[in-house]
Design a protein around this motif. Structure first.
Motif, PDB file in Angstrom:
ATOM      1  N   GLY A 181       0.823  -1.223   0.000  1.00 50.34           N
ATOM      2  CA  GLY A 181       0.000   0.000   0.000  1.00 50.34           C
ATOM      3  C   GLY A 181       0.848   1.260   0.000  1.00 50.34           C
ATOM      4  O   GLY A 181       0.406   2.313   0.470  1.00 50.34           O
ATOM      5  N   ASP A 182       2.059   1.166  -0.550  1.00 50.35           N
ATOM      6  CA  ASP A 182       2.946   2.349  -0.584  1.00 50.35           C
ATOM      7  C   ASP A 182       2.370   3.442  -1.483  1.00 50.35           C
ATOM      8  O   ASP A 182       1.764   3.156  -2.514  1.00 50.35           O
ATOM      9  N   ARG A 183       2.637   4.674  -1.094  1.00 50.46           N
ATOM     10  CA  ARG A 183       2.239   5.817  -1.932  1.00 50.46           C
ATOM     11  C   ARG A 183       3.280   6.006  -3.043  1.00 50.46           C
ATOM     12  O   ARG A 183       4.485   6.041  -2.767  1.00 50.46           O
ATOM     13  N   VAL A 184       2.832   6.111  -4.293  1.00 50.81           N
ATOM     14  CA  VAL A 184       3.720   6.318  -5.434  1.00 50.81           C
ATOM     15  C   VAL A 184       3.537   7.750  -5.918  1.00 50.81           C
ATOM     16  O   VAL A 184       2.407   8.182  -6.175  1.00 50.81           O
ATOM     17  N   THR A 185       4.630   8.483  -6.035  1.00 51.00           N
ATOM     18  CA  THR A 185       4.502   9.861  -6.520  1.00 51.00           C
ATOM     19  C   THR A 185       4.198   9.850  -8.023  1.00 51.00           C
ATOM     20  O   THR A 185       4.439   8.848  -8.711  1.00 51.00           O
ATOM     21  N   ALA A 186       3.725  10.998  -8.526  1.00 51.98           N
ATOM     22  CA  ALA A 186       3.420  11.097  -9.950  1.00 51.98           C
ATOM     23  C   ALA A 186       4.668  10.812 -10.785  1.00 51.98           C
ATOM     24  O   ALA A 186       4.606  10.119 -11.808  1.00 51.98           O
ATOM     25  N   GLN A 187       5.809  11.336 -10.343  1.00 55.28           N
ATOM     26  CA  GLN A 187       7.053  11.138 -11.082  1.00 55.28           C
ATOM     27  C   GLN A 187       7.419   9.648 -11.143  1.00 55.28           C
ATOM     28  O   GLN A 187       7.752   9.114 -12.210  1.00 55.28           O
ATOM     29  N   GLN A 188       7.305   8.957  -9.970  1.00 50.76           N
ATOM     30  CA  GLN A 188       7.598   7.519  -9.952  1.00 50.76           C
ATOM     31  C   GLN A 188       6.610   6.771 -10.848  1.00 50.76           C
ATOM     32  O   GLN A 188       6.992   5.853 -11.579  1.00 50.76           O
ATOM     33  N   ALA A 189       5.337   7.185 -10.775  1.00 47.25           N
ATOM     34  CA  ALA A 189       4.306   6.502 -11.565  1.00 47.25           C
ATOM     35  C   ALA A 189       4.640   6.595 -13.049  1.00 47.25           C
ATOM     36  O   ALA A 189       4.461   5.633 -13.803  1.00 47.25           O
ATOM     37  N   MET A 190       5.157   7.758 -13.475  1.00 50.56           N
ATOM     38  CA  MET A 190       5.523   7.907 -14.885  1.00 50.56           C
ATOM     39  C   MET A 190       6.732   7.015 -15.203  1.00 50.56           C
ATOM     40  O   MET A 190       6.764   6.334 -16.223  1.00 50.56           O
ATOM     41  N   GLU A 191       7.706   7.001 -14.302  1.00 50.18           N
ATOM     42  CA  GLU A 191       8.903   6.183 -14.554  1.00 50.18           C
ATOM     43  C   GLU A 191       8.557   4.690 -14.599  1.00 50.18           C
ATOM     44  O   GLU A 191       9.143   3.924 -15.355  1.00 50.18           O
ATOM     45  N   TYR A 192       7.587   4.267 -13.790  1.00 53.22           N
ATOM     46  CA  TYR A 192       7.168   2.855 -13.788  1.00 53.22           C
ATOM     47  C   TYR A 192       6.354   2.493 -15.039  1.00 53.22           C
ATOM     48  O   TYR A 192       6.128   1.319 -15.309  1.00 53.22           O
ATOM     49  N   GLY A 193       5.829   3.507 -15.751  1.00 52.29           N
ATOM     50  CA  GLY A 193       4.948   3.221 -16.894  1.00 52.29           C
ATOM     51  C   GLY A 193       3.488   3.104 -16.495  1.00 52.29           C
ATOM     52  O   GLY A 193       2.655   2.613 -17.257  1.00 52.29           O
ATOM     53  N   MET A 194       3.165   3.593 -15.301  1.00 50.78           N
ATOM     54  CA  MET A 194       1.788   3.527 -14.796  1.00 50.78           C
ATOM     55  C   MET A 194       0.922   4.608 -15.437  1.00 50.78           C
ATOM     56  O   MET A 194      -0.278   4.444 -15.602  1.00 50.78           O
ATOM     57  N   ILE A 195       1.553   5.726 -15.785  1.00 53.46           N
ATOM     58  CA  ILE A 195       0.854   6.873 -16.382  1.00 53.46           C
ATOM     59  C   ILE A 195       1.712   7.410 -17.531  1.00 53.46           C
ATOM     60  O   ILE A 195       2.885   7.045 -17.659  1.00 53.46           O
ATOM     61  N   TYR A 196       1.120   8.313 -18.342  1.00 55.96           N
ATOM     62  CA  TYR A 196       1.832   8.780 -19.538  1.00 55.96           C
ATOM     63  C   TYR A 196       2.769   9.957 -19.254  1.00 55.96           C
ATOM     64  O   TYR A 196       3.946   9.922 -19.597  1.00 55.96           O
ATOM     65  N   LYS A 197       2.233  11.020 -18.611  1.00 59.58           N
ATOM     66  CA  LYS A 197       3.057  12.222 -18.404  1.00 59.58           C
ATOM     67  C   LYS A 197       2.714  12.915 -17.094  1.00 59.58           C
ATOM     68  O   LYS A 197       1.580  12.810 -16.611  1.00 59.58           O
ATOM     69  N   VAL A 198       3.672  13.679 -16.586  1.00 61.21           N
ATOM     70  CA  VAL A 198       3.451  14.518 -15.401  1.00 61.21           C
ATOM     71  C   VAL A 198       3.581  15.973 -15.825  1.00 61.21           C
ATOM     72  O   VAL A 198       4.471  16.317 -16.616  1.00 61.21           O
ATOM     73  N   HIS A 199       2.685  16.821 -15.310  1.00 57.40           N
ATOM     74  CA  HIS A 199       2.752  18.265 -15.590  1.00 57.40           C
ATOM     75  C   HIS A 199       2.765  19.020 -14.262  1.00 57.40           C
ATOM     76  O   HIS A 199       2.209  18.528 -13.267  1.00 57.40           O
ATOM     77  N   PRO A 200       3.361  20.211 -14.241  1.00 57.62           N
ATOM     78  CA  PRO A 200       3.266  21.033 -13.030  1.00 57.62           C
ATOM     79  C   PRO A 200       1.788  21.222 -12.661  1.00 57.62           C
ATOM     80  O   PRO A 200       0.931  21.284 -13.552  1.00 57.62           O
ATOM     81  N   ASP A 201       1.513  21.309 -11.361  1.00 50.84           N
ATOM     82  CA  ASP A 201       0.109  21.411 -10.899  1.00 50.84           C
ATOM     83  C   ASP A 201      -0.663  22.481 -11.669  1.00 50.84           C
ATOM     84  O   ASP A 201      -1.795  22.267 -12.076  1.00 50.84           O
ATOM     85  N   GLU A 202      -0.005  23.651 -11.844  1.00 47.54           N
ATOM     86  CA  GLU A 202      -0.733  24.796 -12.408  1.00 47.54           C
ATOM     87  C   GLU A 202      -1.051  24.631 -13.899  1.00 47.54           C
ATOM     88  O   GLU A 202      -1.951  25.276 -14.422  1.00 47.54           O
ATOM     89  N   SER A 203      -0.339  23.717 -14.581  1.00 48.96           N
ATOM     90  CA  SER A 203      -0.629  23.574 -16.019  1.00 48.96           C
ATOM     91  C   SER A 203      -1.314  22.252 -16.366  1.00 48.96           C
ATOM     92  O   SER A 203      -1.638  22.014 -17.525  1.00 48.96           O
ATOM     93  N   LEU A 204      -1.570  21.396 -15.358  1.00 50.58           N
ATOM     94  CA  LEU A 204      -2.168  20.085 -15.669  1.00 50.58           C
ATOM     95  C   LEU A 204      -3.452  20.219 -16.472  1.00 50.58           C
ATOM     96  O   LEU A 204      -3.615  19.578 -17.517  1.00 50.58           O
ATOM     97  N   MET A 205      -4.398  21.047 -16.003  1.00 50.46           N
ATOM     98  CA  MET A 205      -5.704  21.076 -16.655  1.00 50.46           C
ATOM     99  C   MET A 205      -5.614  21.634 -18.069  1.00 50.46           C
ATOM    100  O   MET A 205      -6.260  21.144 -18.984  1.00 50.46           O
ATOM    101  N   ALA A 206      -4.775  22.653 -18.249  1.00 50.16           N
ATOM    102  CA  ALA A 206      -4.618  23.213 -19.599  1.00 50.16           C
ATOM    103  C   ALA A 206      -4.039  22.156 -20.543  1.00 50.16           C
ATOM    104  O   ALA A 206      -4.493  21.998 -21.680  1.00 50.16           O
ATOM    105  N   GLU A 207      -3.059  21.403 -20.055  1.00 49.14           N
ATOM    106  CA  GLU A 207      -2.447  20.356 -20.897  1.00 49.14           C
ATOM    107  C   GLU A 207      -3.444  19.245 -21.189  1.00 49.14           C
ATOM    108  O   GLU A 207      -3.514  18.734 -22.310  1.00 49.14           O
ATOM    109  N   ALA A 208      -4.217  18.867 -20.167  1.00 50.46           N
ATOM    110  CA  ALA A 208      -5.190  17.778 -20.356  1.00 50.46           C
ATOM    111  C   ALA A 208      -6.277  18.218 -21.333  1.00 50.46           C
ATOM    112  O   ALA A 208      -6.700  17.445 -22.202  1.00 50.46           O
ATOM    113  N   GLU A 209      -6.727  19.462 -21.205  1.00 48.49           N
ATOM    114  CA  GLU A 209      -7.767  19.953 -22.119  1.00 48.49           C
ATOM    115  C   GLU A 209      -7.230  20.049 -23.550  1.00 48.49           C
ATOM    116  O   GLU A 209      -7.926  19.711 -24.504  1.00 48.49           O
TER     117      GLU A 209
END
Ligand code: T3D
Length: 276
Positions: A181-209
């Motif tokens: 049940g370890d917490r995985v940071t967004a950066q680790q999740a990207m390195e593991y291949g769990m997610i595609y990309k990480v964005h700074p908090d303030e630009s996440l929604m603009a990038e996702a949209e």
């Protein structure tokens, strides 16, 4: 508190109006946007929110005005999974929660033949994390994190977690994350291949949209067939997959958007795809 907070921004043709209180659902410029909206409890799922999300996914599947879907959470979390207070009420059966709430959401996400972008804006725990992993492209804010929280409360990972996570990151890492049940940071999740990309908090929604808009202007049928093939590849052998690729390629070749793509290439202009 009763929220009458549905936001439907119609594109051209109106959809049937649904009054939803636990999610915000809008359709704009070809993008169906679903915002989990119980921020006081970190967007944890009760039955009502799960049903509303299922209904919104049905609308996204049915409407020709929706050519991509964007899912995110309101407030500081994406979703903390099951609302543990709701699950603890007398008479509530866990099997019913899994069957009524989560299994349909996961199946609808995978069966929706349109691209689904998930913008993980904060912590994603339990079923909240596994719903994100069932989406097609997962982006995360740099402060977001992922927790397979189930083992900490004596449960097993549901919502397709035992299906998708080992396929995304391998059996060893998936086992460790699910057992510890370890917490995985967004950066680790990207390195593991769990997610595609990480964005700074303030630009996440603009990038996702931006990504959802880009996908909504692409050849929708071809993207849908690609998703059907990827789903099938999870259980097919190579022969079966090659056969199906041929069938899907033949279907894609018959679409308006294929003809438009080739014509635009030959005429040296930008294609205008219609999703047909
Ligand atoms: O029936 C079944 O259970 C079967 C289905 C299972 C599917 C599942 O998803 S099981 C896993 C359920 N989820 C969890 O176990 C996660 C529980 N939450 C947490 O561990 C933590 O909240 C987080 C690590 C996600 C975030 O921690 P933190 O410190 O940032 O926030 P917090 O203070 O713990 O939470 C803020 C508020 O949200 C708090 O309420 P309060 O004190 O301000 O009134 C907290 O109680 C509430 N909250 C957070 N998660 C849940 C929740 N309320 C209900 N259910 C939750 N899952």
């Amino acid at each position: 508190m009763i929220w009458i907070s549905i936001l439907i921004v119609f594109n051209f043709k109106p959809l049937s109006l649904r009054i939803m209180s636990n999610i915000l659902f809008s359709i704009n410029n070809g993008v169906g946007k679903i915002v989990l909206n119980r921020p006081d409890v970190l967007n944890s799922f009760n039955l009502a929110m799960a049903k509303e999300m299922q209904a919104a996914l049905d609308d996204c599947a049915a409407s020709p005005n929706v050519r991509s879907v964007l899912i995110t959470g309101e407030g500081r979390a994406f979703s903390a999974g099951q609302d543990l207070a709701a699950a603890n009420e007398p008479g509530v059966e866990i099997l019913e929660i899994v069957k009524e709430q989560y299994n349909p959401i996961i199946l609808k996400l995978r069966q929706l033949e349109k691209p689904v972008v998930c913008a993980v804006n904060g912590v994603a725990a339990g079923a909240g994390a596994n719903i994100a992993f069932a989406c097609d492209i997962v982006l995360a804010a740099s402060s977001a994190s992922f927790i397979q929280a189930f083992s900490k409360i004596g449960l097993i990972p549901d919502s397709g977690g035992t299906f998708f996570l080992p396929r995304l990151i391998g059996l060893q890492r998936a086992t460790a994350l699910m057992m510890l049940g370890d917490r995985v940071t967004a950066q680790q999740a990207m390195e593991y291949g769990m997610i595609y990309k990480v964005h700074p908090d303030e630009s996440l929604m603009a990038e996702a949209e931006k990504m959802a808009l880009q996908l909504a202007s692409m050849p929708t049928k071809g993207l849908g067939y690609t998703k059907r093939l990827l789903n099938a590849s999870l259980s097919h052998n190579l022969n079966e997959q090659l056969l199906m690729e041929g069938e899907m390629q033949a279907a894609a070749a018959k679409t308006y958007d294929h003809k438009e793509g080739v014509n635009a290439f030959l005429e040296k202009r930008k294609p205008v795809f219609k999703g047909e």
